[in-house]
Scaffold this active site. Sequence first.
Site, mmCIF file in Angstrom:
data_model
loop_
_atom_site.group_PDB
_atom_site.id
_atom_site.type_symbol
_atom_site.label_atom_id
_atom_site.label_comp_id
_atom_site.label_asym_id
_atom_site.label_seq_id
_atom_site.Cartn_x
_atom_site.Cartn_y
_atom_site.Cartn_z
ATOM 1 N N ASP A 172 -11.363 -6.043 23.464
ATOM 2 C CA ASP A 172 -11.798 -5.419 24.704
ATOM 3 C C ASP A 172 -11.077 -4.084 24.833
ATOM 4 O OD1 ASP A 172 -12.704 -4.965 27.486
ATOM 5 O OD2 ASP A 172 -13.148 -7.110 27.480
ATOM 6 N N ASP A 182 -12.755 -0.255 19.785
ATOM 7 C CA ASP A 182 -14.191 -0.372 19.546
ATOM 8 C C ASP A 182 -14.469 -1.460 18.502
ATOM 9 O OD1 ASP A 182 -16.891 0.024 18.962
ATOM 10 O OD2 ASP A 182 -16.749 2.203 19.088
ATOM 11 N N ASP A 191 -22.426 -5.629 28.629
ATOM 12 C CA ASP A 191 -23.036 -4.691 29.574
ATOM 13 C C ASP A 191 -24.540 -4.630 29.295
ATOM 14 O OD1 ASP A 191 -23.863 -2.444 31.065
ATOM 15 O OD2 ASP A 191 -21.888 -1.524 30.882
ATOM 16 N N PHE A 224 -17.405 -15.037 36.974
ATOM 17 C CA PHE A 224 -18.482 -14.056 36.976
ATOM 18 C C PHE A 224 -19.832 -14.747 36.866
ATOM 19 C CE2 PHE A 224 -21.484 -11.694 34.315
ATOM 20 C CZ PHE A 224 -21.637 -10.533 35.041
ATOM 21 N N ASP A 233 -26.895 -12.943 31.699
ATOM 22 C CA ASP A 233 -27.654 -13.326 32.895
ATOM 23 C C ASP A 233 -28.651 -12.242 33.270
ATOM 24 O OD1 ASP A 233 -25.844 -11.419 33.748
ATOM 25 O OD2 ASP A 233 -25.435 -12.400 35.674
#
Length: 239
Positions: free
Chosen positions: A95, A122, A145, A220, A181
């Site tokens: 991350d 990365d 994302d 989340f 999601d």
Amino acid sequence: MFADGTGPSPDPAGSHFERRIRSFQPRRSRVTTGQADALRRLWPQWGLDIDGQRVLDLDAMFGGLPVVLEIGFGMGEATARMAAADPSTGILAVDVHTPGQGNLLALAERGGLTNVRVANGDAIILLREMLPPAALAGVRVYFPDPWPKKRHHKRRLIQPEFLSLVAPRMRPGAVLHCATDWEPYAEQMLEVLTAHPDFVNTAPGGGYAPRPGFRPLTRFEGQGLEKGHVVHDLLFARA
């Protein structure tokens, strides 16, 4: 924030590699005192910068355990829970979020987890420059994302080019596990994974898979479910 070698670098690969289209958005938020302390104490032992300048020896790093690469782990709660539930598997967690890196290191220390390593930078450079062929026993990409705007779709991580890069680093039979999601992104994931010759859908009859028991329900994810979001899991094996 950190002296050399005592914490994650703000730009580990520097100018050594071309600037590609980024699939992640760096998030700037405050590092707590506890997170900073964990980074200073534990980074030299359990952390690494993705500088693209060396090939990692995962056997030495994880004591011979099979290693799963997790791309994007947020604050690390789910990663720590998976590591605790399966100490026979190493997790290389990548991350760019400094507070999350510190939080995961603190969770690993608190839980006595020796099978977690935290990588900063990365994931594309890690895969392309720093991992040997067939090094990975699995890859996890949970809630990347979604880049919902159409002009940003090219930034989504799960693309044919990414699959062609990650496949040679995976052992035959290793599973790429994605979860999202965001319905349009799930549809794209299913389309590109199904079309790629190096991956085979493990779900009976194809399509999406039920959430496997080893993937924890995150805070989340719970918030998304409360809003009526539908979460899709995709599990594709390396052919």
